[in-house]
Design an enzyme around this catalytic site. Structure first.
Site, PDB file in Angstrom:
ATOM      1  N   CYS A   1      99.647  -7.389  29.089  1.00 47.96           N
ATOM      2  CA  CYS A   1      98.218  -7.622  28.855  1.00 47.96           C
ATOM      3  C   CYS A   1      97.418  -7.117  30.044  1.00 47.96           C
ATOM      4  CB  CYS A   1      97.962  -9.104  28.612  1.00 47.96           C
ATOM      5  SG  CYS A   1      98.707 -10.153  29.858  1.00 47.96           S
TER       6      CYS A   1
ATOM      7  N   GLU B   1      94.567 -16.518  25.227  1.00 51.49           N
ATOM      8  CA  GLU B   1      94.937 -15.489  26.220  1.00 51.49           C
ATOM      9  C   GLU B   1      95.141 -14.204  25.435  1.00 51.49           C
ATOM     10  OE1 GLU B   1      94.968 -15.880  29.428  1.00 51.49           O
ATOM     11  OE2 GLU B   1      94.973 -18.048  29.661  1.00 51.49           O
TER      12      GLU B   1
END
Ligand code: NAD
Length: 501
Positions: A289, A255
């Site tokens: 993110c 990720e």
């Protein structure tokens, strides 16, 4: 007792766990040292992994719905200390109070999700081409899961992984970010209390935390006994981790970084877009993110939208994240500030015009805290710096005239995490969501790119890693699948009609 010591005590963190060690953890709010944590060493890793393997052999035999009971208890324990862990997140990472609490709520939500999942680890039954045969799939526990996390979600990302791993029958070894280990430690302590209530059906070593630096993560990555590595962080880290796991044919969930955009078309509700831009671009001081980093706006609405955005940026309250009303807290550290300054310089050199922000503020009040005014930079084109993820609140504005060109520009970055469109035009919206639309793992309509719910699969394509965690069927990565063909006839026919001998 100081506030932080009281928090640690309520969260079950003992004094020797936050004093006298070598890892100094400082608050980005004012640089004050919160803890000196004893670090684990790489030399300890083999013993930790061996314990985890031993735990696996027992835990995999516990029925999944019983394993679900453990995450139910974890959810209860988290509810009891939600405000305390939320506060630690704010102190350690600089999130505003609401976002600190939201992070713990995500942990609670994934526990609820995993509890339901523990009764739904379904395989398929498949029709056979042969008479008297049946084919079925089963999902079995996989093995120890190594969870390596980034600083910016120090509690939730661990919970996303651990809740699923535990109901799937896997023990967990957690390596939190060295920049923010305290929130993770507090989250593990809540799990430890749940394990104590669950009783001796939970084997020793079911959940272990290894606080330390990247070399501990690397040792977990290298071990063939860690069946799945779930690593969240920068693309730089992913480039090191991905090939190492592949070399040993291990499983991985990566990720990594994002470079998330919003397309605003002439058919958009600009007031709604404005609210999404604000939360998306400046929330968590641009350190998500999924932070909104690129605004791709149609020429016909650009001036109007930008006027609204710039007016709203003027009113942003940038301050101590613990103070009510603050919307933007500090950057994590000086390095993050320096990177932001360097990116702004590069943007200027590449033809960018800084419309607002970029400067450090409150340096007098917080000489060791790096507070910045979020920046909006108008770019003539999607230059190199725009295609790069700078983990700070910089919003690049790009103009488009043709919708297909907007989608092309949108996809022309190395990252592929999250994306969104603001439009009330059905053709534009459906095109954006179609095979020729956004190439990201997440594509939203009339909401921003961030603030995902745990029910959906979370993750992105290209340099973001290509994997998924959290909801939907992400659980399958924490299990191994077996396909079973069962012959209940008295013949032994071969598949594809083959006769042999
Ligand atoms: P980072 O890459 O510096 O560190 C992340 C973790 O990786 C830390 O725990 C670190 O110790 C560990 N690590 C570093 N090198 C390693 C190695 N060689 N082997 C194993 N482990 C290693 O990231 P950061 O600065 O903490 O976080 C910010 C980054 O994380 C941003 O790029 C952001 O986009 C990304 N992020 C992505 C997601 C997502 O879900 N896609 C979520 C949060 C953050």
């Amino acid at each position: 007792m100081s506030e932080i010591n009281e928090l640690f005590s309520r969260c079950g963190i003992a004094e020797q766990e936050f004093t006298g060690g070598t890892l100094s953890v400082c608050s980005p709010i004012d640089g004050a040292e919160l803890a000196r944590i004893p670090e684990r060493s790489v030399a300890e890793t083999p013993a930790v992994i061996a314990r985890s393997l031993a735990a696996f052999k027992k835990w995999r035999l516990i029925p999944a719905p019983v394993r679900g009971e453990l995450v139910r208890l974890w959810g209860e324990e988290l509810r009891a200390v939600k405000t305390d862990i939320g506060r630690i997140v704010s102190l350690e990472v600089g999130k505003i109070v609401e976002e600190g609490l939201g992070e713990v709520q995500e942990c609670i939500d994934i526990c609820d999700f995993a509890l339901g999942l523990s009764r739904q680890l379904y395989g398929k039954t498949i029709v056979s081409e042969r008479p008297g045969h049946r084919i079925m799939e089963q999902y079995h526990p996989l093995g120890p899961v190594g969870v390596i996390t980034a600083f910016n979600f120090p509690s939730a990302v661990f919970a996303w992984n651990a809740a699923l791993a535990l109901v799937c029958g896997d023990p967990v070894i957690f390596k939190p970010s060295e920049k923010a280990p305290l929130s993770g430690l507090a989250t593990v302590k809540a799990l430890d209390r749940a394990i104590a209530r669950f009783g001796n059906r939970a084997p020793d070593g079911l959940v272990q935390i290894m606080i330390g630096r990247g070399d501990i993560g690397a040792a977990l990555v290298a071990s063939p006994d860690v069946a799945l590595i779930s690593a969240t962080g920068s693309t730089r880290m992913g480039r090191a981790v991905g090939p190492k796991v592949a070399e040993r044919f291990g499983r991985r969930i990566l990720e990594l970084g994002g470079n998330n955009a919003m397309i605003v078309t002439p058919h958009a509700d600009l007031d709604m877009a404005l609210r999404a831009i604000l939360f998306g671009a400046v929330g968590t001081a641009g350190q998500r993110c999924t932070t909104l980093r690129r605004l791709i706006v149609h020429g016909s609405v650009k001036t109007k939208l930008l006027a609204k955005v710039l007016a709203a940026y003027e009113t942003l309250r940038i301050d101590n994240p613990l103070t009510a009303g603050t919307l933007v807290g500090p950057l994590i550290d000086k390095t993050a500030f320096d990177q932001m300054q360097s990116s702004i310089e590069q943007a200027r050199a590449q033809g960018g015009r800084v419309l607002t922000g970029g400067q450090r503020v409150h340096a007098d009040r917080f000489p060791e805290g790096y507070y910045v005014r979020p920046a909006v930079i108008e770019m003539p084109a999607q230059t190199d710096i725009v295609r790069h993820e700078t983990f700070a609140p910089i919003l690049y504005v790009l103009e488009y005239d043709d919708f297909d060109a907007a989608i092309e520009m949108h996809n022309d970055v190395p990252q592929g995490l999250s994306s969104c469109i603001f439009s009330n035009n059905m053709r534009e919206v459906e095109t954006f969501l179609s095979a020729s639309g956004s190439d990201c793992g997440m594509a939203n309509v009339n909401i921003g790119p961030n603030g995902a719910e745990i029910g959906g699969a979370f993750g992105g394509e290209k340099e973001t890693g290509g994997d998924r965690e959290s909801g939907s069927d992400a659980w399958k990565q924490y299990m191994r699948r077996t396909t079973n063909t069962i012959n209940f006839s008295t013949e032994l026919p071969l598949a594809q009609g083959i006769t042999f001998g």
